[in-house]
Design a protein around this motif. Structure first.
Motif, PDB file in Angstrom:
ATOM      1  N   ARG A  77       1.022  -1.352   0.283  1.00 22.26           N
ATOM      2  CA  ARG A  77       0.117   0.188  -0.014  1.00 22.26           C
ATOM      3  C   ARG A  77       0.896   1.187  -0.067  1.00 22.26           C
ATOM      4  NH1 ARG A  77      -5.143  -0.641   3.568  1.00 22.26           N
ATOM      5  NH2 ARG A  77      -5.497   1.079   2.167  1.00 22.26           N
ATOM      6  N   PHE A  79       0.904   5.758   0.372  1.00 21.46           N
ATOM      7  CA  PHE A  79       0.193   6.703   1.150  1.00 21.46           C
ATOM      8  C   PHE A  79       1.093   7.895   0.649  1.00 21.46           C
ATOM      9  CE2 PHE A  79      -0.755   2.920   3.515  1.00 21.46           C
ATOM     10  CZ  PHE A  79      -2.141   2.822   3.615  1.00 21.46           C
ATOM     11  N   THR A 117      -7.384  10.281   4.379  1.00 25.53           N
ATOM     12  CA  THR A 117      -7.332  10.524   2.945  1.00 25.53           C
ATOM     13  C   THR A 117      -6.014  10.570   2.648  1.00 25.53           C
ATOM     14  OG1 THR A 117      -7.371  13.031   3.008  1.00 25.53           O
ATOM     15  CG2 THR A 117      -9.295  11.762   2.760  1.00 25.53           C
ATOM     16  N   SER A 118      -5.614  10.095   1.479  1.00 28.88           N
ATOM     17  CA  SER A 118      -4.048  10.100   0.866  1.00 28.88           C
ATOM     18  C   SER A 118      -4.315   9.918  -0.613  1.00 28.88           C
ATOM     19  CB  SER A 118      -3.304   8.860   1.494  1.00 28.88           C
ATOM     20  OG  SER A 118      -3.919   7.749   0.981  1.00 28.88           O
ATOM     21  N   LEU A 119      -3.142  10.115  -1.222  1.00 29.52           N
ATOM     22  CA  LEU A 119      -3.382   9.772  -2.707  1.00 29.52           C
ATOM     23  C   LEU A 119      -2.292   8.254  -2.931  1.00 29.52           C
ATOM     24  CD1 LEU A 119      -1.631  13.061  -4.097  1.00 29.52           C
ATOM     25  CD2 LEU A 119      -3.987  12.340  -4.018  1.00 29.52           C
ATOM     26  N   ASN A 120      -2.766   7.506  -3.888  1.00 27.92           N
ATOM     27  CA  ASN A 120      -2.079   6.264  -3.854  1.00 27.92           C
ATOM     28  C   ASN A 120      -1.083   6.277  -4.770  1.00 27.92           C
ATOM     29  OD1 ASN A 120      -3.449   6.383  -6.610  1.00 27.92           O
ATOM     30  ND2 ASN A 120      -5.043   4.784  -5.785  1.00 27.92           N
ATOM     31  N   GLU A 124      -4.161   9.096  -7.146  1.00 29.18           N
ATOM     32  CA  GLU A 124      -5.589   9.197  -6.976  1.00 29.18           C
ATOM     33  C   GLU A 124      -6.055   9.290  -5.636  1.00 29.18           C
ATOM     34  OE1 GLU A 124      -6.664   5.579 -10.593  1.00 29.18           O
ATOM     35  OE2 GLU A 124      -6.406   5.250  -8.411  1.00 29.18           O
ATOM     36  N   VAL A 125      -7.123  10.054  -5.333  1.00 27.86           N
ATOM     37  CA  VAL A 125      -7.442  10.524  -4.025  1.00 27.86           C
ATOM     38  C   VAL A 125      -7.790   9.164  -3.461  1.00 27.86           C
ATOM     39  CG1 VAL A 125      -8.881  11.861  -2.513  1.00 27.86           C
ATOM     40  CG2 VAL A 125      -7.530  12.694  -4.358  1.00 27.86           C
ATOM     41  N   VAL A 126      -7.682   8.804  -2.146  1.00 30.71           N
ATOM     42  CA  VAL A 126      -8.364   7.592  -1.537  1.00 30.71           C
ATOM     43  C   VAL A 126      -8.725   7.925   0.042  1.00 30.71           C
ATOM     44  CG1 VAL A 126      -7.884   5.240  -0.627  1.00 30.71           C
ATOM     45  CG2 VAL A 126      -7.002   6.072  -2.970  1.00 30.71           C
ATOM     46  N   GLU A 127      -9.846   7.801   0.189  1.00 31.24           N
ATOM     47  CA  GLU A 127     -10.274   7.876   1.508  1.00 31.24           C
ATOM     48  C   GLU A 127     -10.756   6.416   2.250  1.00 31.24           C
ATOM     49  OE1 GLU A 127     -13.587  10.714   1.810  1.00 31.24           O
ATOM     50  OE2 GLU A 127     -12.695  12.011   0.290  1.00 31.24           O
ATOM     51  N   GLU A 128     -10.289   6.456   3.479  1.00 35.87           N
ATOM     52  CA  GLU A 128     -10.439   4.998   3.848  1.00 35.87           C
ATOM     53  C   GLU A 128     -10.634   5.026   5.423  1.00 35.87           C
ATOM     54  OE1 GLU A 128      -7.406   2.137   2.913  1.00 35.87           O
ATOM     55  OE2 GLU A 128      -6.272   3.886   2.361  1.00 35.87           O
TER      56      GLU A 128
END
Length: 173
Positions: A77, A79, A117-120, A124-128
């Motif tokens: 993963r 971040f 939230t972060s960029l992958n 791309e923006v990712v919220e988890e």
């Protein structure tokens, strides 16, 4: 890909870098992906489950992580510019270790759940949401981005003991 040297607390120059506040990343490009690939290879080689860019001498807001257990398929993963947007009031004590504080482990209290939230890897923006080991690990690695080591959460005595232990182990090696 290349394995990079991990900075450690027993070296004054390394510690000065580890204490830096990491900088925001403007864009996820091929150069950044190459760094993330190197970080991932370095983390696997160490071995560890998380690594912040500052730990390899690059004080930028980047973390790599893989929580797969031994024998499981790797699940890397990435971040970039991670930000915690919410954390639970409930805390959990978890025995942590750190590649920058080798062979030392101690309990640290952290929020049991967080949203981030972060960029992958692709930008791309990712919220988890994170809980369990994922929540502990992301908070630990995000501390690195603020120049904070897990031993900074300990009493001065325990922190000094950790650094002394790392120094002794280095001299013996």
């Amino acid at each position: 890909m290349a394995i990079r040297r991990i900075l450690t607390v027993d070296n004054a120059a390394d510690l000065a870098v580890l204490k830096q506040i990491s900088k925001h990343v403007a864009v996820v490009d091929d150069a950044l992906r190459a760094l993330m690939d190197d970080m991932l290879e370095t983390m696997y080689d160490a071995p560890g489950i998380g690594l912040a860019a500052v730990q390899v001498g690059e004080p930028i807001d980047v973390i790599v992580m893989d929580l797969a257990r031994e024998g499981e398929e790797p699940t890397p993963r990435f971040f970039v510019n991670p930000k915690i947007t919410w954390e639970s009031d409930e805390l959990v004590a978890y025995e942590e270790g750190c590649l920058s504080v080798p062979e030392y482990y101690d309990d640290v209290e952290r929020a049991t759940k967080v949203k981030l939230t972060s960029l992958n890897y692709r930008g791309e923006v990712v919220e988890e949401e994170a809980d369990g080991l994922f929540a502990v690990c992301i908070q630990h690695e995000m501390d690195h981005l603020k120049g904070v080591l897990f031993i900074d959460h300990l009493s001065r005595l325990r922190r000094d003991r950790a650094i002394t232990k790392v120094k002794k182990a280095r001299r013996a090696a």
